[in-house]
Design an enzyme around this catalytic site. Structure first.
Site, PDB file in Angstrom:
ATOM      1  N   HIS A 162       0.873  -1.171   0.000  1.00  0.00           N
ATOM      2  CA  HIS A 162       0.000   0.000   0.000  1.00  0.00           C
ATOM      3  C   HIS A 162       0.910   1.221   0.000  1.00  0.00           C
ATOM      4  CE1 HIS A 162      -3.623   2.342   1.891  1.00  0.00           C
ATOM      5  NE2 HIS A 162      -3.354   2.718   0.653  1.00  0.00           N
ATOM      6  N   ILE A 163       1.070   1.821  -1.166  1.00  0.00           N
ATOM      7  CA  ILE A 163       1.974   2.961  -1.330  1.00  0.00           C
ATOM      8  C   ILE A 163       1.394   4.192  -0.637  1.00  0.00           C
ATOM      9  CG2 ILE A 163       2.999   4.526  -3.022  1.00  0.00           C
ATOM     10  CD1 ILE A 163       4.298   1.746  -2.923  1.00  0.00           C
TER      11      ILE A 163
END
Length: 349
Positions: A146-147
Protein backbone atom coordinates in the site's frame (compact mmCIF):
# COMPACT_ATOMS: atom_id res chain seq x y z
CA UNK A 1 -9.38 -29.52 -13.42
CA UNK A 2 -10.44 -26.92 -10.87
CA UNK A 3 -11.73 -24.02 -12.91
CA UNK A 4 -10.52 -21.14 -10.74
CA UNK A 5 -11.84 -18.28 -12.76
CA UNK A 6 -14.60 -20.08 -14.61
CA UNK A 7 -16.40 -21.58 -11.66
CA UNK A 8 -15.42 -19.26 -8.81
CA UNK A 9 -16.07 -15.96 -10.53
CA UNK A 10 -19.05 -17.30 -12.41
CA UNK A 11 -20.77 -18.56 -9.27
CA UNK A 12 -19.99 -15.43 -7.26
CA UNK A 13 -20.71 -12.85 -9.92
CA UNK A 14 -23.04 -14.53 -12.40
CA UNK A 15 -20.45 -14.44 -15.18
CA UNK A 16 -20.19 -16.77 -18.18
CA UNK A 17 -18.49 -20.13 -17.73
CA UNK A 18 -16.76 -20.52 -21.08
CA UNK A 19 -13.13 -20.04 -20.01
CA UNK A 20 -10.92 -21.59 -17.38
CA UNK A 21 -7.77 -20.85 -15.41
CA UNK A 22 -6.03 -22.81 -12.70
CA UNK A 23 -6.00 -20.02 -10.15
CA UNK A 24 -7.57 -16.60 -9.75
CA UNK A 25 -5.47 -14.07 -7.82
CA UNK A 26 -6.85 -10.71 -6.72
CA UNK A 27 -6.07 -7.68 -4.62
CA UNK A 28 -8.48 -5.37 -2.81
CA UNK A 29 -8.15 -2.27 -0.67
CA UNK A 30 -10.95 -2.87 1.82
CA UNK A 31 -10.88 0.64 3.33
CA UNK A 32 -10.27 0.26 7.06
CA UNK A 33 -11.36 -3.35 7.38
CA UNK A 34 -11.94 -3.96 11.09
CA UNK A 35 -12.93 -0.48 12.17
CA UNK A 36 -16.42 0.02 13.56
CA UNK A 37 -17.61 1.46 10.25
CA UNK A 38 -20.63 -0.67 9.35
CA UNK A 39 -18.79 -2.75 6.77
CA UNK A 40 -20.93 -5.55 5.30
CA UNK A 41 -18.68 -8.59 5.41
CA UNK A 42 -21.37 -10.66 3.68
CA UNK A 43 -21.15 -8.33 0.67
CA UNK A 44 -17.35 -8.40 0.77
CA UNK A 45 -17.42 -12.21 0.86
CA UNK A 46 -19.92 -12.36 -2.02
CA UNK A 47 -17.31 -10.69 -4.23
CA UNK A 48 -14.21 -12.27 -2.69
CA UNK A 49 -15.50 -15.81 -3.20
CA UNK A 50 -14.94 -15.27 -6.91
CA UNK A 51 -11.18 -15.56 -6.37
CA UNK A 52 -8.80 -18.18 -5.02
CA UNK A 53 -6.07 -16.01 -3.47
CA UNK A 54 -6.43 -12.41 -2.26
CA UNK A 55 -3.93 -9.81 -1.10
CA UNK A 56 -5.81 -7.35 1.13
CA UNK A 57 -4.74 -3.84 2.11
CA UNK A 58 -6.02 -1.37 4.75
CA UNK A 59 -6.60 -4.12 7.31
CA UNK A 60 -7.11 -2.51 10.71
CA UNK A 61 -7.96 -5.56 12.84
CA UNK A 62 -6.89 -9.18 12.38
CA UNK A 63 -10.20 -10.36 13.86
CA UNK A 64 -12.05 -8.84 10.91
CA UNK A 65 -10.01 -11.00 8.52
CA UNK A 66 -10.99 -14.08 10.53
CA UNK A 67 -14.63 -13.00 10.37
CA UNK A 68 -14.37 -12.55 6.60
CA UNK A 69 -12.81 -16.00 6.33
CA UNK A 70 -15.76 -17.48 8.27
CA UNK A 71 -18.24 -15.63 6.05
CA UNK A 72 -16.54 -17.04 2.96
CA UNK A 73 -16.77 -20.55 4.37
CA UNK A 74 -20.46 -20.07 5.11
CA UNK A 75 -21.20 -18.81 1.60
CA UNK A 76 -19.07 -21.30 -0.33
CA UNK A 77 -19.25 -24.42 1.84
CA UNK A 78 -15.48 -24.68 1.45
CA UNK A 79 -12.51 -24.26 3.75
CA UNK A 80 -10.60 -20.97 3.56
CA UNK A 81 -7.43 -19.80 5.31
CA UNK A 82 -5.89 -16.42 6.07
CA UNK A 83 -2.92 -14.73 7.66
CA UNK A 84 -2.37 -11.13 8.67
CA UNK A 85 0.83 -9.13 9.08
CA UNK A 86 1.72 -7.10 12.13
CA UNK A 87 0.85 -3.41 11.94
CA UNK A 88 3.10 -1.24 9.77
CA UNK A 89 3.41 2.52 9.51
CA UNK A 90 5.61 5.37 10.65
CA UNK A 91 2.99 7.36 12.54
CA UNK A 92 0.23 6.62 15.02
CA UNK A 93 -1.86 5.58 12.02
CA UNK A 94 -0.91 2.02 11.12
CA UNK A 95 -2.33 -0.73 8.94
CA UNK A 96 -1.83 -4.44 8.34
CA UNK A 97 -1.88 -6.58 5.21
CA UNK A 98 -3.61 -9.94 4.87
CA UNK A 99 -3.69 -12.93 2.55
CA UNK A 100 -6.87 -14.94 2.14
CA UNK A 101 -7.11 -18.14 0.13
CA UNK A 102 -9.33 -21.08 -0.84
CA UNK A 103 -7.79 -24.27 0.59
CA UNK A 104 -8.96 -26.53 -2.22
CA UNK A 105 -7.03 -24.44 -4.73
CA UNK A 106 -4.18 -22.73 -2.90
CA UNK A 107 -1.82 -23.53 -0.06
CA UNK A 108 0.70 -21.38 1.77
CA UNK A 109 4.21 -22.80 1.45
CA UNK A 110 6.75 -20.54 3.16
CA UNK A 111 8.33 -17.17 3.70
CA UNK A 112 5.61 -14.96 5.17
CA UNK A 113 7.51 -11.85 6.21
CA UNK A 114 7.22 -8.09 6.41
CA UNK A 115 10.06 -6.60 4.36
CA UNK A 116 12.86 -5.35 6.61
CA UNK A 117 13.32 -2.19 4.49
CA UNK A 118 16.99 -1.50 5.32
CA UNK A 119 16.86 1.96 3.75
CA UNK A 120 13.58 2.92 5.45
CA UNK A 121 12.07 3.68 2.06
CA UNK A 122 8.50 2.55 2.77
CA UNK A 123 6.00 4.18 5.11
CA UNK A 124 4.24 0.78 5.17
CA UNK A 125 6.65 -2.05 4.46
CA UNK A 126 5.34 -4.71 2.03
CA UNK A 127 4.18 -8.11 3.26
CA UNK A 128 5.45 -11.12 1.32
CA UNK A 129 4.60 -14.82 1.18
CA UNK A 130 4.82 -17.78 -1.16
CA UNK A 131 1.83 -19.88 -2.25
CA UNK A 132 1.32 -23.01 -4.36
CA UNK A 133 -1.43 -24.02 -6.75
CA UNK A 134 -2.72 -27.26 -5.21
CA UNK A 135 -3.53 -28.78 -8.58
CA UNK A 136 -0.49 -27.88 -10.66
CA UNK A 137 2.16 -27.37 -8.00
CA UNK A 138 3.11 -24.02 -9.54
CA UNK A 139 4.37 -21.48 -7.00
CA UNK A 140 3.63 -17.77 -6.77
CA UNK A 141 5.48 -15.30 -4.56
CA UNK A 142 3.27 -12.39 -3.51
CA UNK A 143 4.15 -8.96 -2.15
CA UNK A 144 1.21 -6.95 -0.78
CA UNK A 145 1.83 -3.20 -0.95
CA UNK A 146 0.00 0.00 0.00
CA UNK A 147 1.97 2.96 -1.33
CA UNK A 148 1.81 6.16 0.70
CA UNK A 149 -0.57 8.75 -0.76
CA UNK A 150 1.16 11.91 0.45
CA UNK A 151 0.36 15.36 -0.83
CA UNK A 152 1.18 14.73 -4.50
CA UNK A 153 2.40 12.13 -6.96
CA UNK A 154 5.96 13.20 -6.15
CA UNK A 155 5.48 11.78 -2.64
CA UNK A 156 4.53 8.37 -4.09
CA UNK A 157 7.26 7.93 -6.67
CA UNK A 158 10.16 7.05 -4.29
CA UNK A 159 8.29 4.01 -2.98
CA UNK A 160 7.23 3.01 -6.50
CA UNK A 161 10.84 3.12 -7.66
CA UNK A 162 11.91 1.10 -4.63
CA UNK A 163 9.61 -1.73 -5.73
CA UNK A 164 12.31 -2.68 -8.22
CA UNK A 165 14.47 -3.61 -5.22
CA UNK A 166 11.61 -5.66 -3.78
CA UNK A 167 11.25 -7.41 -7.14
CA UNK A 168 14.94 -8.33 -7.21
CA UNK A 169 14.86 -9.44 -3.56
CA UNK A 170 11.89 -11.70 -4.27
CA UNK A 171 13.91 -13.51 -6.93
CA UNK A 172 16.53 -14.38 -4.32
CA UNK A 173 14.12 -15.38 -1.55
CA UNK A 174 11.60 -17.26 -3.73
CA UNK A 175 13.76 -18.55 -6.62
CA UNK A 176 11.24 -21.15 -7.80
CA UNK A 177 8.22 -18.85 -7.89
CA UNK A 178 6.61 -16.48 -10.33
CA UNK A 179 6.49 -13.02 -8.74
CA UNK A 180 3.52 -10.71 -8.20
CA UNK A 181 3.42 -7.32 -6.46
CA UNK A 182 -0.20 -6.54 -5.63
CA UNK A 183 -2.01 -3.73 -3.91
CA UNK A 184 -3.00 -0.08 -3.92
CA UNK A 185 -0.20 1.91 -5.51
CA UNK A 186 -1.84 5.36 -5.57
CA UNK A 187 -0.25 5.84 -8.98
CA UNK A 188 -1.35 4.93 -12.49
CA UNK A 189 0.64 2.18 -14.26
CA UNK A 190 1.76 4.45 -17.10
CA UNK A 191 3.68 6.85 -14.82
CA UNK A 192 7.39 7.08 -15.55
CA UNK A 193 8.24 6.02 -11.99
CA UNK A 194 7.38 2.44 -12.96
CA UNK A 195 10.16 2.19 -15.53
CA UNK A 196 12.65 0.55 -13.15
CA UNK A 197 10.19 -2.27 -12.53
CA UNK A 198 9.29 -2.58 -16.20
CA UNK A 199 12.99 -2.95 -17.00
CA UNK A 200 12.95 -6.16 -14.95
CA UNK A 201 10.20 -7.80 -17.06
CA UNK A 202 7.36 -6.82 -14.73
CA UNK A 203 4.03 -5.90 -16.32
CA UNK A 204 0.81 -4.42 -14.94
CA UNK A 205 -2.23 -6.66 -15.23
CA UNK A 206 -4.58 -3.68 -15.66
CA UNK A 207 -3.65 -0.94 -18.12
CA UNK A 208 -6.92 0.93 -18.59
CA UNK A 209 -10.08 1.62 -16.66
CA UNK A 210 -10.21 2.87 -13.09
CA UNK A 211 -10.50 1.31 -9.64
CA UNK A 212 -11.47 4.05 -7.18
CA UNK A 213 -15.19 4.74 -6.77
CA UNK A 214 -16.45 8.22 -7.51
CA UNK A 215 -19.45 9.58 -5.64
CA UNK A 216 -21.62 9.40 -8.79
CA UNK A 217 -22.99 5.99 -9.72
CA UNK A 218 -20.95 4.39 -12.47
CA UNK A 219 -18.10 6.86 -12.08
CA UNK A 220 -14.63 5.42 -11.41
CA UNK A 221 -11.75 7.83 -11.01
CA UNK A 222 -8.19 6.48 -10.74
CA UNK A 223 -6.33 3.35 -11.81
CA UNK A 224 -4.49 2.89 -8.51
CA UNK A 225 -5.06 -0.82 -7.75
CA UNK A 226 -3.12 -3.39 -9.74
CA UNK A 227 -1.05 -6.54 -9.88
CA UNK A 228 2.43 -6.35 -11.39
CA UNK A 229 3.44 -9.80 -12.54
CA UNK A 230 6.48 -11.63 -13.88
CA UNK A 231 5.72 -11.79 -17.59
CA UNK A 232 8.54 -14.28 -18.19
CA UNK A 233 7.38 -16.75 -15.53
CA UNK A 234 3.64 -16.40 -14.93
CA UNK A 235 1.11 -18.15 -17.15
CA UNK A 236 -1.13 -15.09 -17.40
CA UNK A 237 -4.53 -15.68 -19.04
CA UNK A 238 -6.37 -12.41 -18.43
CA UNK A 239 -7.36 -9.79 -15.88
CA UNK A 240 -10.18 -7.52 -14.83
CA UNK A 241 -11.70 -4.95 -12.53
CA UNK A 242 -14.76 -6.08 -10.56
CA UNK A 243 -17.30 -3.28 -10.50
CA UNK A 244 -18.91 -4.55 -7.37
CA UNK A 245 -21.51 -1.78 -6.75
CA UNK A 246 -23.38 -2.86 -9.88
CA UNK A 247 -23.06 -6.52 -8.98
CA UNK A 248 -24.41 -5.92 -5.46
CA UNK A 249 -27.08 -3.44 -6.63
CA UNK A 250 -25.57 -0.70 -4.50
CA UNK A 251 -25.22 2.99 -5.27
CA UNK A 252 -21.67 4.26 -5.11
CA UNK A 253 -22.54 6.11 -1.92
CA UNK A 254 -23.77 2.88 -0.35
CA UNK A 255 -20.82 0.89 -1.68
CA UNK A 256 -18.32 3.34 -0.24
CA UNK A 257 -20.10 3.24 3.13
CA UNK A 258 -20.50 -0.52 3.59
CA UNK A 259 -17.90 -2.19 1.35
CA UNK A 260 -15.01 -0.04 0.06
CA UNK A 261 -14.09 2.98 -2.01
CA UNK A 262 -11.84 0.75 -4.15
CA UNK A 263 -12.82 -1.95 -6.63
CA UNK A 264 -10.92 -5.25 -6.54
CA UNK A 265 -8.76 -6.36 -9.45
CA UNK A 266 -7.69 -9.87 -10.41
CA UNK A 267 -5.72 -12.02 -12.83
CA UNK A 268 -6.25 -15.52 -14.15
CA UNK A 269 -3.28 -17.90 -13.97
CA UNK A 270 -3.19 -21.21 -15.79
CA UNK A 271 -2.83 -22.99 -19.08
CA UNK A 272 -6.37 -22.70 -20.43
CA UNK A 273 -7.94 -19.88 -22.38
CA UNK A 274 -8.46 -16.20 -21.82
CA UNK A 275 -10.72 -14.75 -19.16
CA UNK A 276 -14.23 -14.31 -20.56
CA UNK A 277 -16.28 -11.84 -18.54
CA UNK A 278 -19.52 -10.02 -19.22
CA UNK A 279 -19.92 -6.27 -19.48
CA UNK A 280 -20.31 -5.81 -15.71
CA UNK A 281 -16.61 -6.55 -15.30
CA UNK A 282 -13.93 -4.55 -17.10
CA UNK A 283 -11.45 -7.00 -18.61
CA UNK A 284 -7.85 -6.47 -19.56
CA UNK A 285 -6.97 -9.56 -21.56
CA UNK A 286 -6.09 -8.04 -24.91
CA UNK A 287 -6.72 -5.26 -27.44
CA UNK A 288 -10.07 -3.57 -27.02
CA UNK A 289 -11.89 -0.26 -27.33
CA UNK A 290 -10.77 2.85 -25.49
CA UNK A 291 -13.22 4.31 -22.99
CA UNK A 292 -12.73 8.07 -23.17
CA UNK A 293 -14.30 8.45 -19.72
CA UNK A 294 -11.89 6.01 -18.04
CA UNK A 295 -8.75 5.43 -20.14
CA UNK A 296 -5.35 6.53 -18.91
CA UNK A 297 -3.12 9.01 -20.74
CA UNK A 298 -1.20 6.23 -22.49
CA UNK A 299 -4.39 4.64 -23.85
CA UNK A 300 -5.89 7.97 -25.00
CA UNK A 301 -2.60 8.71 -26.73
CA UNK A 302 -3.32 5.77 -29.07
CA UNK A 303 -6.25 7.66 -30.62
CA UNK A 304 -5.72 9.64 -33.83
CA UNK A 305 -5.39 13.41 -33.30
CA UNK A 306 -4.54 12.86 -29.61
CA UNK A 307 -1.11 13.19 -28.02
CA UNK A 308 -0.09 13.13 -24.33
CA UNK A 309 -0.94 16.80 -23.72
CA UNK A 310 -4.33 16.51 -25.40
CA UNK A 311 -4.96 13.26 -23.50
CA UNK A 312 -4.52 15.22 -20.27
CA UNK A 313 -7.04 17.79 -21.57
CA UNK A 314 -9.52 15.00 -22.33
CA UNK A 315 -9.21 13.68 -18.78
CA UNK A 316 -9.77 17.19 -17.40
CA UNK A 317 -12.92 17.60 -19.55
CA UNK A 318 -14.63 14.36 -18.41
CA UNK A 319 -17.29 13.09 -18.35
CA UNK A 320 -18.47 12.81 -21.96
CA UNK A 321 -21.94 11.66 -22.96
CA UNK A 322 -20.89 11.01 -26.58
CA UNK A 323 -17.82 11.15 -28.78
CA UNK A 324 -19.07 14.49 -30.10
CA UNK A 325 -18.38 15.89 -26.63
CA UNK A 326 -14.68 15.76 -27.43
CA UNK A 327 -15.14 19.02 -29.33
CA UNK A 328 -15.03 20.66 -25.88
CA UNK A 329 -11.32 19.84 -25.80
CA UNK A 330 -9.05 22.55 -27.15
CA UNK A 331 -7.73 21.56 -30.58
CA UNK A 332 -10.33 18.88 -31.26
CA UNK A 333 -12.66 20.41 -33.80
CA UNK A 334 -15.48 18.52 -35.55
CA UNK A 335 -13.19 17.21 -38.32
CA UNK A 336 -10.67 15.76 -35.87
CA UNK A 337 -13.41 14.23 -33.74
CA UNK A 338 -14.79 12.61 -36.91
CA UNK A 339 -11.33 11.07 -37.46
CA UNK A 340 -11.39 9.68 -33.93
CA UNK A 341 -14.88 8.23 -34.41
CA UNK A 342 -13.95 6.75 -37.79
CA UNK A 343 -11.05 4.88 -36.20
CA UNK A 344 -13.54 2.59 -34.41
CA UNK A 345 -11.17 2.62 -31.41
CA UNK A 346 -13.57 4.34 -28.99
CA UNK A 347 -16.02 2.36 -26.85
CA UNK A 348 -19.69 3.16 -27.30
CA UNK A 349 -21.05 5.65 -24.76
Amino acid sequence: MTKGITVALAVALGLPTTAAANMTIGTWNLEHLGWDNGKRLDDVAHIAKGGDLWALTEVMDEAAVSQLESELEAQTGESWSSMTSHEVGRSSYQESYAYLWRDSQVEYTQGAVVYMDPGDEFAREPYLAEFRDVETGDKVAMAAVHIVYGDSRADRTPEIKQLAEIWDWMREVYPDSARIIAGDFNLEPDHEAWQLLRDQSASPAITSGATTLGTTDGDYANLYDNLWFDQDALDFTGSGIVRFPELLNLTHEQARDVVSDHAPVYIGVGDVGIVDLDETTSTDSGPRCIDINEATVSRLDELPQVGPARADDIIDARPFESIDGLTRVDGLGPARVEDIEASDMVCSL
